[in-house]
Design a protein around this motif. Sequence first.
Motif, PDB file in Angstrom:
ATOM      1  N   VAL A 246       0.921  -1.032   0.013  1.00  0.00           N
ATOM      2  CA  VAL A 246       0.084   0.033   0.016  1.00  0.00           C
ATOM      3  C   VAL A 246       0.854   1.440  -0.016  1.00  0.00           C
ATOM      4  O   VAL A 246       0.553   2.263  -0.638  1.00  0.00           O
ATOM      5  CB  VAL A 246      -0.818  -0.024   1.175  1.00  0.00           C
ATOM      6  N   ALA A 247       1.859   1.180   0.801  1.00  0.00           N
ATOM      7  CA  ALA A 247       2.710   2.411   0.815  1.00  0.00           C
ATOM      8  C   ALA A 247       4.346   1.992   0.755  1.00  0.00           C
ATOM      9  O   ALA A 247       4.773   1.710   2.273  1.00  0.00           O
ATOM     10  CB  ALA A 247       2.407   3.312   2.116  1.00  0.00           C
ATOM     11  N   PRO A 248       4.873   1.736  -0.191  1.00  0.00           N
ATOM     12  CA  PRO A 248       6.151   1.228  -0.061  1.00  0.00           C
ATOM     13  C   PRO A 248       7.043   2.207   0.663  1.00  0.00           C
ATOM     14  O   PRO A 248       8.224   1.577   1.058  1.00  0.00           O
ATOM     15  CB  PRO A 248       6.668   1.168  -1.702  1.00  0.00           C
ATOM     16  N   GLY A 249       6.950   3.323   0.691  1.00  0.00           N
ATOM     17  CA  GLY A 249       7.786   4.357   1.327  1.00  0.00           C
ATOM     18  C   GLY A 249       7.892   4.277   3.029  1.00  0.00           C
ATOM     19  O   GLY A 249       8.687   4.509   3.529  1.00  0.00           O
ATOM     20  N   ARG A 250       6.712   3.330   3.313  1.00  0.00           N
ATOM     21  CA  ARG A 250       6.677   3.098   4.813  1.00  0.00           C
ATOM     22  C   ARG A 250       7.741   2.403   5.333  1.00  0.00           C
ATOM     23  O   ARG A 250       8.214   2.348   6.516  1.00  0.00           O
ATOM     24  CB  ARG A 250       5.310   2.699   5.284  1.00  0.00           C
TER      25      ARG A 250
END
Length: 667
Positions: free
Chosen positions: A483-487
């Motif tokens: 959902v949020a690769p940057g997390r």
Amino acid sequence: MLKLLPRDTRDTLFILAVIGWIVLMQVPHLPWWTSTIAAGVLVWRAVLTWYQRPLPRWTWRVLLLALILGATWWTHRTLLGRDAGVTLIVTLLALKTLELRARRDAFVVFFLGFFTLLTHFFYSQSLLTAAGILIALLGLLTALVNAHLPVGRPPLWQSARTAGGMALLGAPIMLVLFLLFPRMAPLWGMPNDAMTGRSGLSGEMRVGEVASLALNDDIAFRIRFDGRPPPQQALYFRGPVLSDFDGQRWRALRMPFPARTPAAADLQVSGPPVRYEVTLEPHQRPWLFVLEATPEAPTLEGDQARMLHSLQWVTERPIMERLRYRAESYPDFRHGPLQASLGLQAFVELPPGYNPRTLAWAQTLREQVGKGPDFSRRAVAAVMDHLRTGGYTYTLEPGVYGTHTADEFWFDRKAGFCEHIASSFVILMRALDIPARIVTGYQGGEINTVDGYFTVRQRDAHAWAEVWESGRGWVRVDPTSAVAPGRTGSFDRLLAPENAFTGALRSLNPTLAAQWRNMWEAVNNRWNQWVLNYTQGRQLDLLRQLGFKTPNWQDLVTVLAGLLVLVSLAGAGWQLWERQQHDPWLRLLRQLRQRLQRLGLETADHMPPRTIAQLVARHFGDTDFSRSVTQWLMRLEALRYAPQSADSLGTLRQAYRQIVWPSRAPD
């Protein structure tokens, strides 16, 4: 303006300022009414002092005391314990100033202030707290010295200089006590944060009850890697594993029967290890955080660690003080049974009556994925692809979820933070009859470029999933990364809200703000490593360096007592020598005794002038020389002991030079 005030007014205002500083440091830990009452009382007392008005009657103090006791009970439901005790001690310190009339009352306020200073360490032992306490300590010492000065109007800077000198003289003793006084368990615990919607870890996970998540920027632990640290996306620090689900709450699975084999027997590692040292902040739980996976017990001081069946490492007691330990982890590992077994049944159970749409979707997915030996792998890949392309978002403000949390996430809101995503993923996997569980811990962190430590914060708390695959065992799957690769990557990390100063500095110069923060945290880390983390083990290491083969706490006490005795004797000897060498009165008397010795009259060092005068009269008889020396000795004694003496050292030195000494001793 202080120079124009009477001494009593000036001294009282100074004491009130010091007490105000002590109370100000406690404001973040006090109920709002406590700070309000304390500030009001101090301002009231300052106004009375400034205008030199009489103090309030005892009835006012009794009413205020009753109000404080009632408010304390209403807030804390008790008058005992840490929080209630600190509330009372702060308000009583302020209330005591309303009866500050005599010198005795001032001493009570001083020592009550010293005691209140200690309560700051209930909540923080940081470097900033220590600096604030040092300022308050010097202020109280200044007020105490000033109270002992004679009548007059001595300047406050003179008292402050004396107080600073006293603190410097006491510093070596404090250092010896710090190094050698036996360390004991902490006398207090750190504040126990309830589940208030702040990022961090708990022993259980309630899904959907927190409408918004406030990022907590507090440091969870620091790591010093022996070599180059692993990449950001590989930094998974394992904590509690949650497998028991009742529809709203995930908890650790309670095994109905003991495991036949220890957890380490199911763990297989390969590749080069990652070696590192962790400095863990106190969190009131027995959890140790290590990189996945760690086959050998972390090396820690004064306690033993054991591995649970879920690969989590724990200690025998809750961690109530900062703990440092070394560990060796293998990023490449395999864990769990390779073939289906009865023990995996607990990881596919779901409570009846929850998330009907998710269960129906699972049946559709089962038909789409198809059967086969690699069903689990293909099902996981299909769901991860759905998360990436289905319009799902990562948010810290998803709102409160209803009863069917997974249904709301998959079909309605399509938004949440890591607990919503991981829980919904595991529920879906179990609906597909794939064993799955939630793993909580920390993911990621950031390097401090000043001291090289890797810092993991509470905002890095994370939840991911583990699914079981035939032939592979438990496999980590992080649905949040879809959902949020940057997390979980190197960019777009979660940032906690900043204060006004930090935010303004970052907007003006982001590089300077980052350097400033790294430098401050590096200084705090040194304080933690060398001061707060100076444990009994490090004390015993110091004794080993001094030659003790198997030191224990009795040796610490022996060495400490011996040093204190030696220091006391040395101090007493130095004080005696300094008094004899630098006291001009004694030096003048010693000159006379040496002159009398050359004339054949021996006198002891302890003899006062009156006794020496009697010996002179008997030895030299009734002569002019005897009378002049006797008279001079009595004037010297009067200078030392008489409250009103007409002589000074200068006049006595001149009179000594005018004495006519005989050329030889009498026959």
